[in-house]
Structure formats: C-alpha cells, structure tokens
Design a protein around this motif. Structure first.
Motif, short mmCIF file in Angstrom:
data_model
loop_
_atom_site.label_atom_id
_atom_site.label_comp_id
_atom_site.label_asym_id
_atom_site.label_seq_id
_atom_site.Cartn_x
_atom_site.Cartn_y
_atom_site.Cartn_z
N THR A 58 43.83 33.81 -33.55
CA THR A 58 43.40 32.42 -33.46
C THR A 58 44.27 31.55 -34.33
O THR A 58 44.44 31.83 -35.53
CB THR A 58 41.93 32.27 -33.90
OG1 THR A 58 41.09 33.05 -33.05
CG2 THR A 58 41.48 30.82 -33.84
N ASP A 59 44.84 30.51 -33.74
CA ASP A 59 45.63 29.55 -34.50
C ASP A 59 44.65 28.60 -35.20
O ASP A 59 44.09 27.69 -34.58
CB ASP A 59 46.56 28.78 -33.56
CG ASP A 59 47.41 27.75 -34.29
OD1 ASP A 59 47.25 27.60 -35.52
OD2 ASP A 59 48.23 27.09 -33.62
N ILE A 60 44.42 28.83 -36.49
CA ILE A 60 43.46 28.02 -37.24
C ILE A 60 43.90 26.56 -37.30
O ILE A 60 43.08 25.65 -37.22
CB ILE A 60 43.31 28.58 -38.67
CG1 ILE A 60 42.78 30.01 -38.63
CG2 ILE A 60 42.36 27.72 -39.50
CD1 ILE A 60 42.80 30.71 -39.96
N PHE A 61 45.20 26.33 -37.43
CA PHE A 61 45.71 24.96 -37.50
C PHE A 61 45.36 24.18 -36.24
O PHE A 61 44.98 23.00 -36.30
CB PHE A 61 47.23 24.97 -37.70
CG PHE A 61 47.83 23.59 -37.77
CD1 PHE A 61 47.78 22.85 -38.94
CD2 PHE A 61 48.44 23.02 -36.66
CE1 PHE A 61 48.33 21.58 -39.00
CE2 PHE A 61 48.99 21.76 -36.71
CZ PHE A 61 48.94 21.03 -37.90
N ASN A 62 45.46 24.82 -35.09
CA ASN A 62 45.13 24.17 -33.82
C ASN A 62 43.66 23.76 -33.80
O ASN A 62 43.31 22.66 -33.35
CB ASN A 62 45.44 25.12 -32.67
CG ASN A 62 45.26 24.46 -31.31
OD1 ASN A 62 45.71 23.33 -31.09
ND2 ASN A 62 44.59 25.14 -30.41
N GLU A 63 42.78 24.65 -34.28
CA GLU A 63 41.35 24.34 -34.32
C GLU A 63 41.09 23.22 -35.33
O GLU A 63 40.28 22.32 -35.09
CB GLU A 63 40.55 25.59 -34.70
CG GLU A 63 40.66 26.73 -33.70
CD GLU A 63 40.16 26.35 -32.32
OE1 GLU A 63 39.11 25.67 -32.24
OE2 GLU A 63 40.81 26.72 -31.32
N TYR A 64 41.76 23.27 -36.46
CA TYR A 64 41.56 22.29 -37.53
C TYR A 64 41.99 20.90 -37.09
O TYR A 64 41.31 19.91 -37.35
CB TYR A 64 42.35 22.73 -38.76
CG TYR A 64 42.14 21.89 -39.99
CD1 TYR A 64 40.89 21.79 -40.60
CD2 TYR A 64 43.21 21.20 -40.58
CE1 TYR A 64 40.70 21.04 -41.74
CE2 TYR A 64 43.04 20.45 -41.72
CZ TYR A 64 41.78 20.37 -42.30
OH TYR A 64 41.60 19.62 -43.44
N SER A 65 43.13 20.82 -36.43
CA SER A 65 43.67 19.51 -36.03
C SER A 65 42.81 18.83 -34.96
O SER A 65 42.95 17.63 -34.73
CB SER A 65 45.11 19.66 -35.53
OG SER A 65 45.16 20.50 -34.39
N LYS A 66 41.93 19.58 -34.30
CA LYS A 66 41.02 18.99 -33.31
C LYS A 66 39.94 18.16 -33.98
O LYS A 66 39.37 17.26 -33.36
CB LYS A 66 40.37 20.08 -32.46
CG LYS A 66 41.31 20.80 -31.51
CD LYS A 66 40.58 21.91 -30.76
CE LYS A 66 41.52 22.69 -29.85
NZ LYS A 66 40.80 23.82 -29.18
N THR A 67 39.63 18.47 -35.24
CA THR A 67 38.51 17.81 -35.91
C THR A 67 38.94 16.91 -37.08
O THR A 67 38.14 16.15 -37.59
CB THR A 67 37.52 18.86 -36.45
OG1 THR A 67 38.21 19.74 -37.35
CG2 THR A 67 36.94 19.68 -35.32
N VAL A 68 40.21 17.03 -37.50
CA VAL A 68 40.67 16.28 -38.66
C VAL A 68 41.91 15.46 -38.30
O VAL A 68 42.80 15.95 -37.60
CB VAL A 68 41.01 17.25 -39.83
CG1 VAL A 68 41.61 16.48 -41.00
CG2 VAL A 68 39.77 18.00 -40.27
N ASP A 69 41.96 14.20 -38.78
CA ASP A 69 43.14 13.38 -38.59
C ASP A 69 44.18 13.81 -39.63
O ASP A 69 44.13 13.43 -40.80
CB ASP A 69 42.78 11.90 -38.79
CG ASP A 69 43.95 10.97 -38.47
OD1 ASP A 69 45.10 11.47 -38.38
OD2 ASP A 69 43.72 9.77 -38.30
N ILE A 70 45.12 14.65 -39.19
CA ILE A 70 46.11 15.24 -40.10
C ILE A 70 46.92 14.15 -40.79
O ILE A 70 47.29 14.25 -41.96
CB ILE A 70 47.06 16.19 -39.34
CG1 ILE A 70 46.26 17.30 -38.63
CG2 ILE A 70 48.08 16.78 -40.29
CD1 ILE A 70 45.53 18.22 -39.54
N GLN A 71 47.22 13.05 -40.08
CA GLN A 71 48.07 12.00 -40.63
C GLN A 71 47.40 11.26 -41.78
O GLN A 71 48.06 10.78 -42.70
CB GLN A 71 48.46 11.00 -39.52
CG GLN A 71 49.19 11.62 -38.35
CD GLN A 71 50.48 12.31 -38.76
OE1 GLN A 71 51.22 11.81 -39.61
NE2 GLN A 71 50.74 13.48 -38.19
N ASN A 72 46.07 11.16 -41.73
CA ASN A 72 45.35 10.37 -42.73
C ASN A 72 44.60 11.22 -43.74
O ASN A 72 43.73 10.73 -44.44
CB ASN A 72 44.36 9.43 -42.02
CG ASN A 72 45.07 8.41 -41.17
OD1 ASN A 72 46.14 7.92 -41.52
ND2 ASN A 72 44.49 8.10 -40.01
#
Length: 206
Positions: free
Chosen positions: A112-126
């Motif tokens: 499982t790509d954790i980063f892919n799951e994380y970026s669905k719920t968090v605005d990485i840029q902000n």
C-alpha cells in the motif's frame, strides 16, 4: 550399505537445516523473487513521475518483469562494458515498455502506497511546515504504520515525496540495473528507478 544410508540421511538432514535457515533470510527471499519474476512475472503497478512528483502514467498488470536494455551499454574496444545502460525494458502481460529518464517505481500487489492514501485527505501544499512532513504523515496514518518497523519514503529527483511504504521486514538490494534499487517489504517486491529514498525505523518518526 547401512552405513552409506545413515550418511545419506545425515547429509539430507543438514541440507534441510541449511535451506530452512536460508528461507528466513532476506537475500534468499530476494533470489526466490527473482526466480518468480523470471518464470512467472509479478502482478504489480508501474508508475512514472515528473520532477514535481505528479504521476505521468500508471499501469497495472500481471506477469511483469523488468531488465536493463543492455544494447545501450557503453563498451570499450575489447567489448568490456564501461558504462551500464540506464534504459530499462519492462514486459507487462507480454507487452513491452521501454523507459529512461524520469522517476519510476514498480510495486507488487499487496503493498500500500501510504503517501497516495495520505494525499487524498491532506492538502500537501498547505501542510504546516513546522512539523516535519514524514513524521506528521506517519502519525496521521497510524492505521497503516502501527506495528510496522520500517518506513520507506521515496522522492522524485528534485526531492519531492512521491510514494511511501511501510513494513515489518524491509531489506534492500542491488538490481544490476543502473540507478535503481530493489526493496523487499514483508516479502513483496518494490523496484525504484531514478528516485531518492530514505528508509527509517518507524520509531524514529513517532
């Protein structure tokens, strides 16, 4: 005759013990994985990325294998290889894909790509920059990292995170392909090409 039989049984027992010891080591697992790849291939996802870690393409298929395109090797006058080819050849379900240049990862089904799951719920840029990015991601994604002993963070060539995996047993190996690394995560294969990466003990990030 009886003595020979006893010796044979003793030798067989020793071989079984050695093989059972090897089966528990990462190197042996990696060799088994190479054999599996050569004979059957893997069911995996192949993704390439630009410098901003945006996905360029994503291909999922069965019977995937990967190798160096050796005809691009640089050789001297005697035919000895002086620079290995950076061109890679992937076979996906009997179809060919040749790739060079941009970052690429291949990860076996079951990872499982954790980063892919994380970026669905968090605005990485902000995201709050006062908290280190990896620490925050690991702590926010406890359901993916609880009980895992190591975390692999993969970044593009410009240093931007593009994928993250976690596992209890994580080992890394040379692949024989230039600018690449093979990683075993709980028995599943991850291939990294032209990427930066860091492998952390999970406890360092919590």
């Amino acid at each position: 005759m009886k003595t020979k039989r006893i010796k044979f049984i003793a030798l067989l027992a020793v071989l079984i013990i050695i093989l059972s010891m090897l089966s528990g080591c990462a190197l042996f697992s990696n060799e088994i994985g190479k054999m599996k790849e050569a004979l059957m291939g893997r069911t995996a996802i192949v993704q390439t990325y630009d410098e901003e870690s945006n996905i360029i393409d994503s291909i999922k298929g069965s019977s995937i294998s990967i190798s160096s395109e050796d005809k691009f090797n640089s050789k001297d006058e005697e035919g000895n290889t002086i620079n290995k080819s950076s061109v890679i050849n992937l076979t996906i379900g009997g179809k060919s894909m040749v790739h060079v240049g941009s970052s690429l990862i291949l990860y076996e089904e079951g990872l499982t790509d954790i980063f892919n799951e994380y970026s669905k719920t968090v605005d990485i840029q902000n995201i709050d920059r006062s908290t280190p990015f990896v620490n925050r991601m690991v702590n926010d994604m406890k359901n993916f990292t609880t009980g895992k002993s190591r975390v692999v963070l993969i970044r593009s060539q410009s240093g931007k995170p593009l994928a993250t995996f976690a596992g209890n047993k994580v080992s890394y190996f040379a692949t024989g392909i230039d600018k690449s690394t093979g990683i075993l995560i709980d028995g599943k294969y991850l291939f990294i090409y032209r990427c930066d990466y860091t492998i952390y003990d999970t406890e360092l990030l919590e």
